[in-house]
Design a protein around this motif. Structure first.
Motif, PDB file in Angstrom:
ATOM      1  N   TYR A  90       0.811  -1.217   0.000  1.00  0.00           N
ATOM      2  CA  TYR A  90       0.000   0.000   0.000  1.00  0.00           C
ATOM      3  C   TYR A  90       0.845   1.267   0.000  1.00  0.00           C
ATOM      4  CZ  TYR A  90       0.924  -0.319   5.063  1.00  0.00           C
ATOM      5  OH  TYR A  90       1.526  -0.426   6.291  1.00  0.00           O
ATOM      6  N   GLY A  91       0.183   2.345  -0.360  1.00  0.00           N
ATOM      7  CA  GLY A  91       0.756   3.675  -0.240  1.00  0.00           C
ATOM      8  C   GLY A  91       0.189   4.341   0.997  1.00  0.00           C
ATOM      9  N   VAL A  92       0.986   5.214   1.591  1.00  0.00           N
ATOM     10  CA  VAL A  92       0.608   5.897   2.817  1.00  0.00           C
ATOM     11  C   VAL A  92       0.556   7.399   2.555  1.00  0.00           C
ATOM     12  CG1 VAL A  92       1.291   6.380   5.199  1.00  0.00           C
ATOM     13  CG2 VAL A  92       1.737   4.123   4.202  1.00  0.00           C
ATOM     14  N   ILE A  93      -0.505   8.030   3.031  1.00  0.00           N
ATOM     15  CA  ILE A  93      -0.645   9.483   2.933  1.00  0.00           C
ATOM     16  C   ILE A  93      -0.648  10.044   4.354  1.00  0.00           C
ATOM     17  CG2 ILE A  93      -2.044  11.409   2.114  1.00  0.00           C
ATOM     18  CD1 ILE A  93      -3.442   9.364   0.212  1.00  0.00           C
ATOM     19  N   HIS A  94       0.191  11.051   4.580  1.00  0.00           N
ATOM     20  CA  HIS A  94       0.245  11.720   5.884  1.00  0.00           C
ATOM     21  C   HIS A  94       0.347  13.230   5.690  1.00  0.00           C
ATOM     22  CE1 HIS A  94       0.575   8.264   8.485  1.00  0.00           C
ATOM     23  NE2 HIS A  94       1.731   7.874   8.004  1.00  0.00           N
ATOM     24  N   ARG A  95       0.001  13.959   6.737  1.00  0.00           N
ATOM     25  CA  ARG A  95       0.269  15.393   6.865  1.00  0.00           C
ATOM     26  C   ARG A  95      -0.240  16.240   5.695  1.00  0.00           C
ATOM     27  NH1 ARG A  95       4.248  12.597   9.230  1.00  0.00           N
ATOM     28  NH2 ARG A  95       5.972  12.749   7.759  1.00  0.00           N
ATOM     29  N   TYR A 119      -3.841   0.706  -3.713  1.00  0.00           N
ATOM     30  CA  TYR A 119      -4.319   0.566  -2.345  1.00  0.00           C
ATOM     31  C   TYR A 119      -3.629   1.613  -1.484  1.00  0.00           C
ATOM     32  CZ  TYR A 119      -5.521  -1.667   2.147  1.00  0.00           C
ATOM     33  OH  TYR A 119      -5.993  -1.919   3.412  1.00  0.00           O
ATOM     34  N   LEU A 120      -4.439   2.413  -0.766  1.00  0.00           N
ATOM     35  CA  LEU A 120      -3.910   3.503   0.058  1.00  0.00           C
ATOM     36  C   LEU A 120      -4.421   3.399   1.486  1.00  0.00           C
ATOM     37  CD1 LEU A 120      -4.586   6.456  -2.413  1.00  0.00           C
ATOM     38  CD2 LEU A 120      -2.341   5.476  -1.858  1.00  0.00           C
ATOM     39  N   GLU A 136     -14.180  10.545   2.923  1.00  0.00           N
ATOM     40  CA  GLU A 136     -15.390   9.841   2.518  1.00  0.00           C
ATOM     41  C   GLU A 136     -15.841  10.280   1.119  1.00  0.00           C
ATOM     42  OE1 GLU A 136     -17.857  10.420   5.986  1.00  0.00           O
ATOM     43  OE2 GLU A 136     -16.450   9.236   7.191  1.00  0.00           O
ATOM     44  N   LYS A 137     -15.719  11.563   0.820  1.00  0.00           N
ATOM     45  CA  LYS A 137     -16.069  12.072  -0.509  1.00  0.00           C
ATOM     46  C   LYS A 137     -15.186  11.440  -1.586  1.00  0.00           C
ATOM     47  CE  LYS A 137     -16.084  16.277  -3.260  1.00  0.00           C
ATOM     48  NZ  LYS A 137     -15.636  17.659  -3.332  1.00  0.00           N
ATOM     49  N   ASN A 138     -13.955  11.100  -1.228  1.00  0.00           N
ATOM     50  CA  ASN A 138     -12.997  10.535  -2.178  1.00  0.00           C
ATOM     51  C   ASN A 138     -12.885   9.016  -2.071  1.00  0.00           C
ATOM     52  OD1 ASN A 138     -11.447  12.780  -3.773  1.00  0.00           O
ATOM     53  ND2 ASN A 138     -11.910  13.612  -1.756  1.00  0.00           N
ATOM     54  N   GLU A 139     -13.951   8.385  -1.573  1.00  0.00           N
ATOM     55  CA  GLU A 139     -14.122   6.930  -1.591  1.00  0.00           C
ATOM     56  C   GLU A 139     -13.174   6.159  -0.676  1.00  0.00           C
ATOM     57  OE1 GLU A 139     -13.797   6.141  -5.777  1.00  0.00           O
ATOM     58  OE2 GLU A 139     -15.922   6.517  -6.085  1.00  0.00           O
ATOM     59  N   PHE A 140     -12.700   6.803   0.389  1.00  0.00           N
ATOM     60  CA  PHE A 140     -11.949   6.081   1.411  1.00  0.00           C
ATOM     61  C   PHE A 140     -12.946   5.517   2.405  1.00  0.00           C
ATOM     62  CE2 PHE A 140      -8.663   8.633  -0.383  1.00  0.00           C
ATOM     63  CZ  PHE A 140      -7.460   8.005  -0.103  1.00  0.00           C
ATOM     64  N   GLY A 141     -12.692   4.308   2.874  1.00  0.00           N
ATOM     65  CA  GLY A 141     -13.579   3.678   3.840  1.00  0.00           C
ATOM     66  C   GLY A 141     -12.947   3.615   5.217  1.00  0.00           C
ATOM     67  N   ARG A 142     -13.772   3.787   6.250  1.00  0.00           N
ATOM     68  CA  ARG A 142     -13.292   3.662   7.631  1.00  0.00           C
ATOM     69  C   ARG A 142     -12.932   2.213   7.909  1.00  0.00           C
ATOM     70  NH1 ARG A 142     -15.539   7.448  12.215  1.00  0.00           N
ATOM     71  NH2 ARG A 142     -15.922   9.328  10.994  1.00  0.00           N
ATOM     72  N   CYS A 143     -11.839   2.035   8.631  1.00  0.00           N
ATOM     73  CA  CYS A 143     -11.369   0.683   8.928  1.00  0.00           C
ATOM     74  C   CYS A 143     -11.346   0.362  10.417  1.00  0.00           C
ATOM     75  CB  CYS A 143      -9.957   0.503   8.370  1.00  0.00           C
ATOM     76  SG  CYS A 143      -9.881   0.672   6.586  1.00  0.00           S
ATOM     77  N   GLY A 144     -11.045   1.328  11.264  1.00  0.00           N
ATOM     78  CA  GLY A 144     -10.918   1.090  12.694  1.00  0.00           C
ATOM     79  C   GLY A 144     -10.075   2.177  13.330  1.00  0.00           C
ATOM     80  N   ILE A 145      -9.419   1.821  14.423  1.00  0.00           N
ATOM     81  CA  ILE A 145      -8.603   2.769  15.185  1.00  0.00           C
ATOM     82  C   ILE A 145      -7.150   2.294  15.193  1.00  0.00           C
ATOM     83  CG2 ILE A 145      -8.218   3.814  17.467  1.00  0.00           C
ATOM     84  CD1 ILE A 145     -10.880   4.652  16.158  1.00  0.00           C
ATOM     85  N   ILE A 146      -6.245   3.236  14.917  1.00  0.00           N
ATOM     86  CA  ILE A 146      -4.811   2.972  15.041  1.00  0.00           C
ATOM     87  C   ILE A 146      -4.256   3.953  16.068  1.00  0.00           C
ATOM     88  CG2 ILE A 146      -4.583   2.030  12.722  1.00  0.00           C
ATOM     89  CD1 ILE A 146      -2.992   5.337  13.290  1.00  0.00           C
ATOM     90  N   ILE A 155      -8.465   7.666  13.554  1.00  0.00           N
ATOM     91  CA  ILE A 155      -9.385   6.872  12.749  1.00  0.00           C
ATOM     92  C   ILE A 155      -8.636   6.469  11.484  1.00  0.00           C
ATOM     93  CG2 ILE A 155     -11.586   6.804  11.533  1.00  0.00           C
ATOM     94  CD1 ILE A 155     -12.473   9.166  13.354  1.00  0.00           C
ATOM     95  N   ALA A 156      -8.599   5.180  11.214  1.00  0.00           N
ATOM     96  CA  ALA A 156      -7.909   4.656  10.042  1.00  0.00           C
ATOM     97  C   ALA A 156      -8.879   4.517   8.876  1.00  0.00           C
ATOM     98  CB  ALA A 156      -7.291   3.291  10.367  1.00  0.00           C
ATOM     99  N   TYR A 157      -8.393   4.875   7.698  1.00  0.00           N
ATOM    100  CA  TYR A 157      -9.151   4.764   6.448  1.00  0.00           C
ATOM    101  C   TYR A 157      -8.278   4.081   5.413  1.00  0.00           C
ATOM    102  CZ  TYR A 157     -12.467   8.420   7.974  1.00  0.00           C
ATOM    103  OH  TYR A 157     -13.422   9.154   8.631  1.00  0.00           O
ATOM    104  N   ASP A 158      -8.931   3.455   4.452  1.00  0.00           N
ATOM    105  CA  ASP A 158      -8.179   2.977   3.288  1.00  0.00           C
ATOM    106  C   ASP A 158      -9.023   3.140   2.029  1.00  0.00           C
ATOM    107  OD1 ASP A 158      -9.913   0.739   3.352  1.00  0.00           O
ATOM    108  OD2 ASP A 158      -8.321  -0.693   3.775  1.00  0.00           O
ATOM    109  N   TRP A 159      -8.337   3.003   0.910  1.00  0.00           N
ATOM    110  CA  TRP A 159      -8.967   3.078  -0.401  1.00  0.00           C
ATOM    111  C   TRP A 159      -8.394   1.948  -1.243  1.00  0.00           C
ATOM    112  CZ3 TRP A 159      -6.563   3.600  -5.167  1.00  0.00           C
ATOM    113  CH2 TRP A 159      -7.416   3.793  -6.260  1.00  0.00           C
ATOM    114  N   MET A 160      -9.298   1.197  -1.838  1.00  0.00           N
ATOM    115  CA  MET A 160      -8.891   0.122  -2.750  1.00  0.00           C
ATOM    116  C   MET A 160      -9.478   0.423  -4.112  1.00  0.00           C
ATOM    117  SD  MET A 160      -9.431  -3.194  -0.297  1.00  0.00           S
ATOM    118  CE  MET A 160      -9.006  -4.335  -1.570  1.00  0.00           C
ATOM    119  N   GLY A 161      -8.643   0.474  -5.102  1.00  0.00           N
ATOM    120  CA  GLY A 161      -9.076   0.820  -6.439  1.00  0.00           C
ATOM    121  C   GLY A 161     -10.148  -0.098  -6.984  1.00  0.00           C
ATOM    122  N   GLU A 162     -10.167  -1.338  -6.569  1.00  0.00           N
ATOM    123  CA  GLU A 162     -11.130  -2.305  -7.100  1.00  0.00           C
ATOM    124  C   GLU A 162     -12.406  -2.381  -6.269  1.00  0.00           C
ATOM    125  OE1 GLU A 162     -10.535  -3.968 -10.003  1.00  0.00           O
ATOM    126  OE2 GLU A 162      -8.778  -2.673 -10.062  1.00  0.00           O
TER     127      GLU A 162
END
Length: 165
Positions: A90-95, A119-120, A136-146, A155-162
């Protein structure tokens, strides 16, 4: 909006943008996520040297900044109250931050990163409602807490292209 890797000559603009972002967050119910001096100057310089810092430009002016890299993020090893939607690399986005003068910095950042890998992962503070809405507007889904290095919850989010196709 154009995106390019940040350079050392961009440091003053990047510091200005993070300062604006801290003030914006504090004024909008999120005073704790970045508090007084996050990210520290040393971290920003390291991000630039590691070539994982990117700037968003509009009319040749730096309007936004973010960190993006492909690989494991140690803070994402453990997740509570949910799970990641994927296990692949996966790729990671921060800051992610904007100077507030133009709209669309977060969307430009997300689009750029989506074009780099399918996958992000990203996280944000529970009080960062503007970022939660942007994710949420950009199709990231909530996953849980990190938990961050200092033990703070995110709050953790991820995005899967498929996922949404």
């Amino acid at each position: 909006m154009k995106i390019r890797k940040a350079e050392k000559k961009d440091l003053t603009d990047i510091l200005r943008i993070y300062d604006h972002a801290r003030k914006f967050m504090a004024q909008n119910g999120n005073p704790d996520q970045w508090a007084d001096k996050y990210p520290p100057r040393e971290r920003i310089i390291c991000d630039i040297e590691e070539q994982i810092s990117y700037v968003c430009t509009e009319d040749l002016q730096i309007r936004g900044v973010f960190v993006f890299f492909k690989g494991e993020d140690p803070t994402y090893q453990m997740i509570e109250k949910g799970s990641w939607h994927g296990k692949q690399p996966y790729g990671v986005i921060h800051r992610v931050a904007s100077d507030g003068t133009v709209r669309g910095v977060a969307e430009a950042c997300f689009t750029f990163c989506k074009n780099q890998i399918g996958y992000l992962r990203i996280d944000t503070h529970k009080d960062n409602i503007p970022m939660q809405k942007a994710l949420e507007k950009n199709e990231f889904g909530r996953c849980g807490i990190i938990y961050t290095d200092d033990g703070s919850q995110r709050i953790a989010y991820d995005w899967m292209g498929e996922r949404d196709k």
